[in-house]
Design an enzyme around this catalytic site. Structure first.
Site, PDB file in Angstrom:
ATOM      1  N   GLU A  17     -38.082 -50.056  36.320  1.00  0.00           N
ATOM      2  CA  GLU A  17     -39.258 -50.845  36.653  1.00  0.00           C
ATOM      3  C   GLU A  17     -40.551 -50.246  36.061  1.00  0.00           C
ATOM      4  OE1 GLU A  17     -39.849 -52.401  40.566  1.00  0.00           O
ATOM      5  OE2 GLU A  17     -42.071 -51.546  40.576  1.00  0.00           O
ATOM      6  N   HIS A  77     -41.990 -59.880  38.351  1.00  0.00           N
ATOM      7  CA  HIS A  77     -42.414 -59.912  39.612  1.00  0.00           C
ATOM      8  C   HIS A  77     -43.483 -61.064  39.790  1.00  0.00           C
ATOM      9  CE1 HIS A  77     -41.073 -55.459  40.663  1.00  0.00           C
ATOM     10  NE2 HIS A  77     -40.415 -55.813  39.502  1.00  0.00           N
ATOM     11  N   ARG A 107     -44.527 -61.283  48.928  1.00  0.00           N
ATOM     12  CA  ARG A 107     -45.792 -61.567  49.402  1.00  0.00           C
ATOM     13  C   ARG A 107     -46.809 -61.073  48.696  1.00  0.00           C
ATOM     14  NH1 ARG A 107     -47.795 -59.279  54.897  1.00  0.00           N
ATOM     15  NH2 ARG A 107     -48.349 -57.676  53.410  1.00  0.00           N
ATOM     16  N   ASP A 109     -49.566 -57.471  48.911  1.00  0.00           N
ATOM     17  CA  ASP A 109     -50.575 -56.851  49.892  1.00  0.00           C
ATOM     18  C   ASP A 109     -51.908 -57.454  50.023  1.00  0.00           C
ATOM     19  OD1 ASP A 109     -48.713 -54.787  50.519  1.00  0.00           O
ATOM     20  OD2 ASP A 109     -49.285 -53.630  48.796  1.00  0.00           O
ATOM     21  N   TYR A 147     -37.089 -53.112  53.009  1.00  0.00           N
ATOM     22  CA  TYR A 147     -37.453 -51.636  53.345  1.00  0.00           C
ATOM     23  C   TYR A 147     -36.515 -50.871  54.423  1.00  0.00           C
ATOM     24  CZ  TYR A 147     -41.512 -54.356  51.282  1.00  0.00           C
ATOM     25  OH  TYR A 147     -42.078 -55.093  50.587  1.00  0.00           O
ATOM     26  N   HIS A 151     -41.018 -52.237  56.683  1.00  0.00           N
ATOM     27  CA  HIS A 151     -42.434 -52.456  56.266  1.00  0.00           C
ATOM     28  C   HIS A 151     -43.249 -51.710  57.244  1.00  0.00           C
ATOM     29  CE1 HIS A 151     -45.619 -55.157  55.014  1.00  0.00           C
ATOM     30  NE2 HIS A 151     -45.288 -54.909  53.497  1.00  0.00           N
ATOM     31  N   GLN A 214     -47.911 -36.580  43.195  1.00  0.00           N
ATOM     32  CA  GLN A 214     -47.527 -38.157  43.032  1.00  0.00           C
ATOM     33  C   GLN A 214     -46.729 -38.053  44.315  1.00  0.00           C
ATOM     34  OE1 GLN A 214     -43.561 -37.652  41.963  1.00  0.00           O
ATOM     35  NE2 GLN A 214     -43.176 -39.370  40.411  1.00  0.00           N
ATOM     36  N   LYS A 274     -42.837 -43.848  32.557  1.00  0.00           N
ATOM     37  CA  LYS A 274     -42.807 -42.702  31.933  1.00  0.00           C
ATOM     38  C   LYS A 274     -41.222 -42.364  31.936  1.00  0.00           C
ATOM     39  CE  LYS A 274     -46.909 -40.970  31.897  1.00  0.00           C
ATOM     40  NZ  LYS A 274     -47.596 -41.370  30.382  1.00  0.00           N
TER      41      LYS A 274
HETATM   42  P1  FAD Z   1     -42.669 -60.120  53.385  1.00  0.00           P
HETATM   43  O1  FAD Z   1     -41.138 -60.052  53.227  1.00  0.00           O
HETATM   44  O2  FAD Z   1     -43.424 -61.547  53.439  1.00  0.00           O
HETATM   45  O3  FAD Z   1     -42.992 -59.155  54.724  1.00  0.00           O
HETATM   46  C1  FAD Z   1     -44.286 -58.724  54.681  1.00  0.00           C
HETATM   47  C2  FAD Z   1     -44.339 -58.367  56.252  1.00  0.00           C
HETATM   48  O4  FAD Z   1     -44.483 -59.521  57.079  1.00  0.00           O
HETATM   49  C3  FAD Z   1     -43.240 -57.780  56.866  1.00  0.00           C
HETATM   50  O5  FAD Z   1     -43.925 -56.655  57.845  1.00  0.00           O
HETATM   51  C4  FAD Z   1     -42.299 -58.576  57.380  1.00  0.00           C
HETATM   52  O6  FAD Z   1     -41.763 -58.042  58.507  1.00  0.00           O
HETATM   53  C5  FAD Z   1     -43.489 -59.408  57.898  1.00  0.00           C
HETATM   54  N1  FAD Z   1     -42.850 -61.067  57.875  1.00  0.00           N
HETATM   55  C6  FAD Z   1     -42.017 -61.593  57.022  1.00  0.00           C
HETATM   56  N2  FAD Z   1     -41.805 -62.909  57.094  1.00  0.00           N
HETATM   57  C7  FAD Z   1     -42.259 -63.247  58.507  1.00  0.00           C
HETATM   58  C8  FAD Z   1     -42.599 -64.277  59.342  1.00  0.00           C
HETATM   59  N3  FAD Z   1     -41.949 -65.420  59.057  1.00  0.00           N
HETATM   60  N4  FAD Z   1     -43.345 -64.252  60.548  1.00  0.00           N
HETATM   61  C9  FAD Z   1     -43.936 -63.049  60.708  1.00  0.00           C
HETATM   62  N5  FAD Z   1     -43.844 -61.736  59.873  1.00  0.00           N
HETATM   63  C10 FAD Z   1     -42.981 -61.735  58.793  1.00  0.00           C
HETATM   64  N6  FAD Z   1     -46.665 -55.540  45.154  1.00  0.00           N
HETATM   65  C11 FAD Z   1     -47.117 -56.279  44.342  1.00  0.00           C
HETATM   66  O7  FAD Z   1     -48.365 -56.525  44.427  1.00  0.00           O
HETATM   67  N7  FAD Z   1     -46.587 -56.387  43.040  1.00  0.00           N
HETATM   68  C12 FAD Z   1     -45.423 -56.198  42.569  1.00  0.00           C
HETATM   69  O8  FAD Z   1     -45.138 -56.269  41.531  1.00  0.00           O
HETATM   70  C13 FAD Z   1     -44.686 -55.627  43.585  1.00  0.00           C
HETATM   71  N8  FAD Z   1     -43.129 -55.094  43.503  1.00  0.00           N
HETATM   72  C14 FAD Z   1     -42.569 -54.732  44.491  1.00  0.00           C
HETATM   73  C15 FAD Z   1     -41.300 -54.453  44.165  1.00  0.00           C
HETATM   74  C16 FAD Z   1     -40.329 -54.081  45.243  1.00  0.00           C
HETATM   75  C17 FAD Z   1     -38.967 -53.750  45.088  1.00  0.00           C
HETATM   76  C18 FAD Z   1     -40.973 -53.805  46.549  1.00  0.00           C
HETATM   77  C19 FAD Z   1     -40.030 -53.023  47.576  1.00  0.00           C
HETATM   78  C20 FAD Z   1     -42.328 -54.089  46.845  1.00  0.00           C
HETATM   79  C21 FAD Z   1     -43.199 -54.346  45.700  1.00  0.00           C
HETATM   80  N9  FAD Z   1     -44.395 -54.956  46.061  1.00  0.00           N
HETATM   81  C22 FAD Z   1     -45.235 -55.355  44.822  1.00  0.00           C
HETATM   82  C23 FAD Z   1     -45.220 -54.519  47.194  1.00  0.00           C
HETATM   83  C24 FAD Z   1     -45.102 -55.694  48.235  1.00  0.00           C
HETATM   84  O9  FAD Z   1     -45.731 -56.705  47.728  1.00  0.00           O
HETATM   85  C25 FAD Z   1     -45.739 -55.380  49.570  1.00  0.00           C
HETATM   86  O10 FAD Z   1     -44.748 -54.357  50.222  1.00  0.00           O
HETATM   87  C26 FAD Z   1     -46.198 -56.302  50.525  1.00  0.00           C
HETATM   88  O11 FAD Z   1     -46.872 -55.813  51.713  1.00  0.00           O
HETATM   89  C27 FAD Z   1     -44.948 -57.189  51.292  1.00  0.00           C
HETATM   90  O12 FAD Z   1     -44.405 -57.792  50.516  1.00  0.00           O
HETATM   91  P2  FAD Z   1     -42.793 -58.639  50.816  1.00  0.00           P
HETATM   92  O13 FAD Z   1     -42.637 -59.480  49.734  1.00  0.00           O
HETATM   93  O14 FAD Z   1     -42.008 -57.710  51.260  1.00  0.00           O
HETATM   94  O15 FAD Z   1     -43.350 -59.450  51.874  1.00  0.00           O
END
Ligand code: FAD
Length: 287
Positions: A17, A77, A107, A109, A147, A151, A214, A274
């Site tokens: 990544e 992504h 989704r 942050d 997660y 999460h 880190q 890196k």
């Molecule tokens: P979701 O799957 O929507 O979950 C987020 C929260 O909402 C969780 O607590 C879940 O339990 C809850 N939830 C989900 N569905 C519902 C529902 N229907 N009702 C109520 N609650 C619900 N961030 C970036 O900005 N750019 C990136 O490129 C990026 N790449 C990533 C790659 C990986 C492999 C990972 C693990 C994370 C990455 N992230 C990135 C971080 C990610 O955007 C955050 O962790 C964010 O807070 C959650 O994204 P998600 O897609 O898991 O969200």
């Protein structure tokens, strides 16, 4: 090539990544590091999408470069941040024209300072909604985030896995995990996911440990648990960067070996752009 089709050819995938370099100097550094990592012949590479929805153009430029100029199977992504349905539809069309076949749909942050995520007007609140929308309109191979240690916003792991199931049912072909240092957490998470009927590959996301600052930064950001033994070593060597590096790499090698021996379907490396640590860990696995 679609990542879901790679699964038919290999029981394990190895991927790297990257994030888009911030400026021209970082771009040169990026080129050197990517050059080293490409020699390892990864199954695919992925490019993150700027936190807060920023830097989208840089993500698109970099995936175009990696897919079309370097010839790597590349995953873009993409997050719900700052996009309504129309923009998402158009962005997906643009990526499709670039020849991108793989997406990690997230989704994103909440903006710094806010505790909860607000969906953009006519946009989406959850990754599962974005996944369903893209699945209904396009034929991408789609990954979602998982997660093993929950999460941070989810009240319980059980509830989080319930939402992960929605993400799977919406059309995720595979999941990649948040970084973690405790393999037990990963394997018990996979077991729970299987019990809930989530049957796609759950690829562990691993960050090679290279420095004291880190590891603490990432552990705080993700709430990843640092095992006691690793914590002791890091504290003992914290004023000696060479020893920390070596202890960190030794730990990461052991972690990856254990994951693979116990059946994990490959490794996704968070490289932080890196190459040195990722190359050392990867080569030690004798794949
Ligand atoms: P979701 O799957 O929507 O979950 C987020 C929260 O909402 C969780 O607590 C879940 O339990 C809850 N939830 C989900 N569905 C519902 C529902 N229907 N009702 C109520 N609650 C619900 N961030 C970036 O900005 N750019 C990136 O490129 C990026 N790449 C990533 C790659 C990986 C492999 C990972 C693990 C994370 C990455 N992230 C990135 C971080 C990610 O955007 C955050 O962790 C964010 O807070 C959650 O994204 P998600 O897609 O898991 O969200």
């Amino acid at each position: 090539m679609k990542i879901r089709d790679l699964f038919g050819h290999s029981d394990k995938t190895f991927s790297f990544e990257f994030f888009p370099p911030r400026d021209e100097v970082s771009a040169v550094d990026f080129g050197i590091n990517v050059g080293q990592l490409i020699k390892l012949n990864p199954s695919f590479v992925s490019v993150t999408y700027g936190a807060g929805g920023s830097g989208q153009e840089k993500t698109f430029t970099l995936v175009d470069f990696l897919q079309n100029k370097i010839g790597l199977t590349t995953m873009a992504h993409y997050t719900c941040v700052g996009s309504n349905r129309e923009k998402i539809f158009n962005d997906m069309q643009y990526l499709q024209k670039l020849g991108i076949e793989n997406l990690m749909l997230l989704r994103g942050d909440p903006p710094a300072g806010s505790v909860s995520f607000q969906a953009p007007k006519d946009g989406f609140s959850h990754a599962s909604d974005l996944i369903r929308f893209v699945r209904d309109n396009y034929d991408y191979s789609i990954g979602g985030a998982a997660y093993p240690e929950k999460h941070p916003e989810a009240p319980t792991l059980e509830e989080d896995i319930g939402h992960l199931k929605e993400k799977y049912q919406s059309g995720s072909d595979f999941l990649i995990t948040q970084l973690f240092f405790n393999n037990e957490a990963y394997f018990s998470f996979v077991k729970l996911a299987r019990e809930r009927g989530i049957n796609c590959r759950i690829i562990p996301g691993i960050i090679p440990i290279t420095s004291y600052a880190q590891i603490n930064r990432f552990a705080n950001m993700t709430a990843a648990h640092i095992p006691h033994e690793l914590h002791e070593k890091l504290e003992e060597y914290k004023d000696n960067p060479d020893k920390i590096y070596q202890a960190g790499i030794d730990f990461s090698i052991g972690q990856c070996r254990d994951l693979l021996e116990k059946g994990a379907p490959g490794i996704h490396f968070y490289t932080l752009n890196k190459s040195r640590a990722a190359v050392e860990v990867f080569e030690s696995l004798n794949l």
